[in-house]
Write a protein that holds these residues in place. Structure first.
Motif, PDB file in Angstrom:
ATOM      1  N   MET A   1       0.722  -1.049   0.151  1.00 21.12           N
ATOM      2  CA  MET A   1       0.057  -0.074   0.025  1.00 21.12           C
ATOM      3  C   MET A   1       0.915   1.175   0.167  1.00 21.12           C
ATOM      4  O   MET A   1       0.447   2.166  -0.861  1.00 21.12           O
ATOM      5  CB  MET A   1      -0.966  -0.063   1.335  1.00 21.12           C
ATOM      6  CG  MET A   1      -1.690   1.127   1.156  1.00 21.12           C
ATOM      7  SD  MET A   1      -3.285   0.919   0.125  1.00 21.12           S
ATOM      8  CE  MET A   1      -4.156   2.061   0.756  1.00 21.12           C
ATOM      9  N   ASN A   2       1.776   1.006   0.855  1.00 25.03           N
ATOM     10  CA  ASN A   2       2.657   2.350   0.957  1.00 25.03           C
ATOM     11  C   ASN A   2       3.818   2.449  -0.484  1.00 25.03           C
ATOM     12  O   ASN A   2       3.740   3.780  -0.968  1.00 25.03           O
ATOM     13  CB  ASN A   2       3.588   2.113   2.024  1.00 25.03           C
ATOM     14  CG  ASN A   2       4.508   3.429   2.420  1.00 25.03           C
ATOM     15  OD1 ASN A   2       4.116   4.602   2.058  1.00 25.03           O
ATOM     16  ND2 ASN A   2       5.251   3.500   3.230  1.00 25.03           N
ATOM     17  N   ASN A   3       3.951   1.440  -1.010  1.00 29.91           N
ATOM     18  CA  ASN A   3       4.553   1.718  -2.321  1.00 29.91           C
ATOM     19  C   ASN A   3       3.614   2.197  -3.601  1.00 29.91           C
ATOM     20  O   ASN A   3       4.188   2.974  -4.143  1.00 29.91           O
ATOM     21  CB  ASN A   3       5.095   0.459  -2.834  1.00 29.91           C
ATOM     22  CG  ASN A   3       5.829   0.315  -3.893  1.00 29.91           C
ATOM     23  OD1 ASN A   3       6.443   1.390  -4.045  1.00 29.91           O
ATOM     24  ND2 ASN A   3       6.506  -0.860  -4.240  1.00 29.91           N
ATOM     25  N   ASP A   4       2.367   1.975  -3.307  1.00 30.36           N
ATOM     26  CA  ASP A   4       1.376   2.449  -4.217  1.00 30.36           C
ATOM     27  C   ASP A   4       1.275   4.011  -4.222  1.00 30.36           C
ATOM     28  O   ASP A   4       1.445   4.773  -5.333  1.00 30.36           O
ATOM     29  CB  ASP A   4       0.265   1.713  -4.320  1.00 30.36           C
ATOM     30  CG  ASP A   4       0.139   0.444  -4.521  1.00 30.36           C
ATOM     31  OD1 ASP A   4       0.825   0.199  -5.355  1.00 30.36           O
ATOM     32  OD2 ASP A   4      -0.788  -0.315  -4.137  1.00 30.36           O
ATOM     33  N   SER A   6       3.426   6.089  -3.022  1.00 33.12           N
ATOM     34  CA  SER A   6       4.797   6.725  -3.381  1.00 33.12           C
ATOM     35  C   SER A   6       4.983   6.649  -4.930  1.00 33.12           C
ATOM     36  O   SER A   6       5.477   7.684  -5.385  1.00 33.12           O
ATOM     37  CB  SER A   6       6.021   5.533  -2.803  1.00 33.12           C
ATOM     38  OG  SER A   6       7.187   6.229  -3.416  1.00 33.12           O
ATOM     39  N   THR A   7       4.481   5.607  -5.596  1.00 34.23           N
ATOM     40  CA  THR A   7       4.323   5.639  -6.884  1.00 34.23           C
ATOM     41  C   THR A   7       3.669   6.768  -7.615  1.00 34.23           C
ATOM     42  O   THR A   7       3.868   7.226  -8.749  1.00 34.23           O
ATOM     43  CB  THR A   7       4.058   4.251  -7.409  1.00 34.23           C
ATOM     44  OG1 THR A   7       5.134   3.072  -7.043  1.00 34.23           O
ATOM     45  CG2 THR A   7       4.143   4.136  -9.070  1.00 34.23           C
ATOM     46  N   ILE A   8       2.470   6.657  -6.976  1.00 32.96           N
ATOM     47  CA  ILE A   8       1.500   7.741  -7.737  1.00 32.96           C
ATOM     48  C   ILE A   8       1.718   9.512  -7.408  1.00 32.96           C
ATOM     49  O   ILE A   8       1.649  10.045  -8.076  1.00 32.96           O
ATOM     50  CB  ILE A   8       0.034   7.643  -6.766  1.00 32.96           C
ATOM     51  CG1 ILE A   8      -0.596   6.366  -7.227  1.00 32.96           C
ATOM     52  CG2 ILE A   8      -0.836   8.997  -6.988  1.00 32.96           C
ATOM     53  CD1 ILE A   8      -1.990   6.066  -6.220  1.00 32.96           C
ATOM     54  N   LEU A   9       2.659   9.656  -6.401  1.00 34.57           N
ATOM     55  CA  LEU A   9       3.121  10.938  -5.886  1.00 34.57           C
ATOM     56  C   LEU A   9       4.356  11.088  -6.827  1.00 34.57           C
ATOM     57  O   LEU A   9       4.546  12.217  -7.407  1.00 34.57           O
ATOM     58  CB  LEU A   9       3.592  10.850  -4.255  1.00 34.57           C
ATOM     59  CG  LEU A   9       2.599  10.971  -3.330  1.00 34.57           C
ATOM     60  CD1 LEU A   9       2.960  11.105  -2.164  1.00 34.57           C
ATOM     61  CD2 LEU A   9       1.751  12.260  -3.586  1.00 34.57           C
ATOM     62  N   ASP A  11       4.757   9.766 -10.006  1.00 34.80           N
ATOM     63  CA  ASP A  11       4.118   9.959 -11.252  1.00 34.80           C
ATOM     64  C   ASP A  11       3.494  11.404 -11.399  1.00 34.80           C
ATOM     65  O   ASP A  11       3.554  11.834 -12.298  1.00 34.80           O
ATOM     66  CB  ASP A  11       3.200   9.062 -11.580  1.00 34.80           C
ATOM     67  CG  ASP A  11       3.644   7.539 -11.730  1.00 34.80           C
ATOM     68  OD1 ASP A  11       4.994   7.499 -11.767  1.00 34.80           O
ATOM     69  OD2 ASP A  11       3.046   6.489 -11.909  1.00 34.80           O
ATOM     70  N   SER A  12       2.847  11.891 -10.085  1.00 34.41           N
ATOM     71  CA  SER A  12       2.166  13.215 -10.171  1.00 34.41           C
ATOM     72  C   SER A  12       3.259  14.360 -10.378  1.00 34.41           C
ATOM     73  O   SER A  12       2.973  15.317 -11.089  1.00 34.41           O
ATOM     74  CB  SER A  12       1.619  13.427  -9.084  1.00 34.41           C
ATOM     75  OG  SER A  12       1.874  13.259  -7.920  1.00 34.41           O
ATOM     76  N   ALA A  13       4.205  14.164  -9.524  1.00 34.26           N
ATOM     77  CA  ALA A  13       5.577  15.192  -9.676  1.00 34.26           C
ATOM     78  C   ALA A  13       5.951  15.128 -11.066  1.00 34.26           C
ATOM     79  O   ALA A  13       6.258  16.271 -11.333  1.00 34.26           O
ATOM     80  CB  ALA A  13       6.270  14.839  -8.495  1.00 34.26           C
ATOM     81  N   VAL A  14       6.226  14.030 -11.607  1.00 34.27           N
ATOM     82  CA  VAL A  14       6.693  14.177 -13.118  1.00 34.27           C
ATOM     83  C   VAL A  14       6.037  14.838 -13.799  1.00 34.27           C
ATOM     84  O   VAL A  14       6.171  15.603 -14.892  1.00 34.27           O
ATOM     85  CB  VAL A  14       7.150  12.612 -13.723  1.00 34.27           C
ATOM     86  CG1 VAL A  14       7.480  12.523 -15.180  1.00 34.27           C
ATOM     87  CG2 VAL A  14       8.457  12.191 -12.674  1.00 34.27           C
ATOM     88  N   LEU A  15       4.474  14.579 -13.761  1.00 26.56           N
ATOM     89  CA  LEU A  15       3.558  15.206 -14.659  1.00 26.56           C
ATOM     90  C   LEU A  15       3.412  16.775 -14.600  1.00 26.56           C
ATOM     91  O   LEU A  15       3.349  17.209 -15.593  1.00 26.56           O
ATOM     92  CB  LEU A  15       2.061  14.475 -14.527  1.00 26.56           C
ATOM     93  CG  LEU A  15       0.957  14.970 -15.419  1.00 26.56           C
ATOM     94  CD1 LEU A  15       1.530  14.590 -16.760  1.00 26.56           C
ATOM     95  CD2 LEU A  15      -0.184  14.205 -14.922  1.00 26.56           C
ATOM     96  N   LEU A  16       3.769  16.971 -13.096  1.00 24.87           N
ATOM     97  CA  LEU A  16       3.700  18.441 -12.946  1.00 24.87           C
ATOM     98  C   LEU A  16       4.804  18.982 -13.469  1.00 24.87           C
ATOM     99  O   LEU A  16       4.601  20.142 -14.058  1.00 24.87           O
ATOM    100  CB  LEU A  16       3.583  18.560 -11.410  1.00 24.87           C
ATOM    101  CG  LEU A  16       3.981  20.111 -11.071  1.00 24.87           C
ATOM    102  CD1 LEU A  16       2.609  20.612 -10.962  1.00 24.87           C
ATOM    103  CD2 LEU A  16       4.646  20.156  -9.485  1.00 24.87           C
ATOM    104  N   LEU A  17       5.915  18.392 -13.092  1.00 27.11           N
ATOM    105  CA  LEU A  17       7.125  19.210 -13.984  1.00 27.11           C
ATOM    106  C   LEU A  17       7.228  19.172 -15.475  1.00 27.11           C
ATOM    107  O   LEU A  17       7.529  20.202 -16.173  1.00 27.11           O
ATOM    108  CB  LEU A  17       8.318  18.370 -13.689  1.00 27.11           C
ATOM    109  CG  LEU A  17       8.885  18.480 -12.088  1.00 27.11           C
ATOM    110  CD1 LEU A  17       9.832  17.577 -11.848  1.00 27.11           C
ATOM    111  CD2 LEU A  17       9.120  19.997 -11.790  1.00 27.11           C
TER     112      LEU A  17
END
Length: 85
Positions: A1-4, A6-9, A11-17
């Motif tokens: 659950m914790n890994n999911d 982290s992956t979502i955050l 991905d969202s940071a990459v999309l933001l940049l």
């Protein structure tokens, strides 16, 4: 659950940049294009407009005032518009 999460955050940071970078590059190109158009217009001015043959100056008098015919036409249009309502 914790890994999911982290992956979502991540991905969202990459999309933001990526999104902010695309917007920054687009706006930089837009500003450059505007300055290029300004430079071209200053370097090669339109000869007709430089001689004062623009549509605005055709309806103006020698004192750069609006001719009475134009004032009458605008007043008539305003009067008709207000009477319709």
């Amino acid at each position: 659950m914790n890994n999911d999460i982290s992956t979502i955050l991540t991905d969202s940071a990459v999309l933001l940049l990526v999104g902010m970078s695309v917007v920054f590059v687009f706006l930089t190109i837009l500003i450059g294009a505007i300055h290029l158009i300004e430079w071209i217009c200053n370097k090669f001015p339109d000869t007709e407009l430089a001689q004062g043959a623009s549509p605005v100056s055709a309806t103006a008098t020698q004192n750069n005032e609006v001719s009475p015919q134009v004032v009458a036409a605008i007043s008539s249009a305003i009067h008709q518009y207000r009477n319709k309502k």
